[in-house]
Design a protein around this motif. Structure first.
Motif, mmCIF file in Angstrom:
data_model
loop_
_atom_site.group_PDB
_atom_site.id
_atom_site.type_symbol
_atom_site.label_atom_id
_atom_site.label_comp_id
_atom_site.label_asym_id
_atom_site.label_seq_id
_atom_site.Cartn_x
_atom_site.Cartn_y
_atom_site.Cartn_z
ATOM 1 N N LEU A 150 0.843 -1.189 0.000
ATOM 2 C CA LEU A 150 0.000 0.000 0.000
ATOM 3 C C LEU A 150 0.881 1.242 0.000
ATOM 4 C CD1 LEU A 150 -2.995 1.067 0.421
ATOM 5 C CD2 LEU A 150 -2.380 1.236 2.846
ATOM 6 N N PRO A 151 0.754 2.130 -0.990
ATOM 7 C CA PRO A 151 1.535 3.374 -0.980
ATOM 8 C C PRO A 151 1.086 4.269 0.175
ATOM 9 C CG PRO A 151 0.617 2.927 -3.167
ATOM 10 C CD PRO A 151 -0.071 2.005 -2.201
ATOM 11 N N LEU A 152 2.056 4.868 0.854
ATOM 12 C CA LEU A 152 1.737 5.625 2.054
ATOM 13 C C LEU A 152 1.843 7.127 1.918
ATOM 14 C CD1 LEU A 152 3.421 3.538 4.895
ATOM 15 C CD2 LEU A 152 1.040 3.509 4.125
ATOM 16 N N ALA A 153 2.764 7.617 1.091
ATOM 17 C CA ALA A 153 3.032 9.049 1.124
ATOM 18 C C ALA A 153 3.761 9.495 -0.135
ATOM 19 C CB ALA A 153 3.864 9.403 2.371
ATOM 20 N N SER A 154 3.770 10.806 -0.343
ATOM 21 C CA SER A 154 4.500 11.404 -1.452
ATOM 22 C C SER A 154 4.966 12.789 -1.023
ATOM 23 C CB SER A 154 3.610 11.510 -2.693
ATOM 24 O OG SER A 154 2.517 12.380 -2.437
ATOM 25 N N SER A 155 5.897 13.348 -1.791
ATOM 26 C CA SER A 155 6.300 14.736 -1.615
ATOM 27 C C SER A 155 6.297 15.395 -2.987
ATOM 28 C CB SER A 155 7.693 14.828 -0.977
ATOM 29 O OG SER A 155 8.688 14.364 -1.890
ATOM 30 N N ASP A 156 6.488 16.690 -3.023
ATOM 31 C CA ASP A 156 6.497 17.388 -4.308
ATOM 32 C C ASP A 156 7.656 16.921 -5.188
ATOM 33 O OD1 ASP A 156 4.311 18.776 -3.441
ATOM 34 O OD2 ASP A 156 5.411 20.581 -2.895
ATOM 35 N N CYS A 157 8.739 16.441 -4.566
ATOM 36 C CA CYS A 157 9.924 16.009 -5.294
ATOM 37 C C CYS A 157 9.914 14.521 -5.617
ATOM 38 C CB CYS A 157 11.170 16.352 -4.471
ATOM 39 S SG CYS A 157 12.746 15.927 -5.233
ATOM 40 N N PHE A 163 5.653 2.705 2.008
ATOM 41 C CA PHE A 163 4.758 1.593 1.685
ATOM 42 C C PHE A 163 4.617 0.695 2.903
ATOM 43 C CE2 PHE A 163 9.025 0.271 0.335
ATOM 44 C CZ PHE A 163 9.170 -0.954 0.951
ATOM 45 N N VAL A 164 3.526 -0.043 2.940
ATOM 46 C CA VAL A 164 3.294 -1.013 4.007
ATOM 47 C C VAL A 164 2.691 -2.265 3.390
ATOM 48 C CG1 VAL A 164 0.971 -0.140 4.577
ATOM 49 C CG2 VAL A 164 2.300 -1.352 6.320
ATOM 50 N N ILE A 165 3.081 -3.415 3.926
ATOM 51 C CA ILE A 165 2.528 -4.701 3.504
ATOM 52 C C ILE A 165 1.918 -5.358 4.730
ATOM 53 C CG2 ILE A 165 3.010 -6.959 2.499
ATOM 54 C CD1 ILE A 165 5.394 -5.700 1.064
ATOM 55 N N ASP A 166 0.588 -5.507 4.686
ATOM 56 C CA ASP A 166 -0.158 -6.038 5.826
ATOM 57 C C ASP A 166 0.230 -5.252 7.084
ATOM 58 O OD1 ASP A 166 -1.378 -7.925 4.137
ATOM 59 O OD2 ASP A 166 0.331 -9.280 4.334
#
Length: 231
Positions: A150-157, A163-166
């Motif tokens: 599961l994607p968790l986060a992003s930044s402008d760059c 990511f997390v798995i279970d």
């Protein structure tokens, strides 16, 4: 729990994670790979934390201990141990799981906003997170999100920041564990990286004078509490 961390360079240790374990019933041990210290068996630990470092995931020629380290990470995941990777550590987890790790078009070094995904706020491990948080970044490579994660986060760059798995595997591209002392050490060993020009490279004074250390450390503590307690 028996928590074991892997450290790649003398100036990038567990930081606030050590303070957190000192105030819990967990036991923290570590292997300093740059000293060629022995890696543990998965049977000896309940959780593995893989720290950051300036090398890349494919640099086995210069750092031969990367190969057995990757094998340990793989075995820990297969044997259902908790595995947390930070920066290089997250990239190593992604690599072990078959995801790509590539150079970014520019480096991201300093305190910049992180956008937690809607999905992260709905995950039981991370339901306490805000939509946006200023965190410390220090990287020039980026992982792809592993299959099934599961994607968790992003930044402008950088679009892929976590990511997390279970409830078992957690990868963070940024440094919630960093303390002022740890950042000072990192800066003192990284003059070449800080000479890089770019929209996402801050100067040392700006980084060291940030007011976000304590907030980030509190996030790290809450994340560890929930990550290690989850079945």
């Amino acid at each position: 729990m028996n928590i074991h961390y892997l450290q790649h360079v003398p100036f990038e240790g567990p930081g606030y994670i050590k303070e957190w374990t000192d105030n819990t019933d967990h036991q923290l041990t570590g292997a300093h790979l740059y000293k060629e210290e022995k890696l543990p068996s998965p049977d000896e630990l309940d959780a593995l934390i893989v720290m950051g470092g300036p090398m890349g995931v494919g640099d086995e020629g210069s750092y031969p201990w990367l190969s057995p380290e990757k094998e340990l990470i793989k075995r820990c995941i297969q044997e259902k141990k908790k595995v947390l990777g930070i920066c290089l550590g997250a990239q190593l987890i992604a690599d072990v799981l078959g995801a790509g790790v590539t150079a970014m078009s520019q480096k991201e070094i300093g305190w910049f906003p992180l956008h937690w995904s809607k999905e992260s706020g709905e995950h039981p491990l991370l339901d306490f997170l805000p939509a946006r948080q200023t965190v410390l970044h220090w990287h020039g490579d980026m992982f792809d999100i592993p299959a099934g994660a599961l994607p968790l986060a992003s930044s402008d760059c950088c679009p892929n920041q976590g990511f997390v798995i279970d409830n078992q595997v957690l990868g963070l591209q940024f440094h919630l564990e960093m303390t002022p002392e740890g950042l000072s050490k990192l800066i003192s060993h990284s003059e070449d990286k800080l000479s890089t020009e770019g929209d996402y490279v801050q100067d040392p004074e700006t980084m060291l004078n940030s007011s976000s250390f304590k907030t980030n450390n509190k996030t790290m503590a809450k994340m560890l509490d929930q990550f290690l307690a989850a079945d």
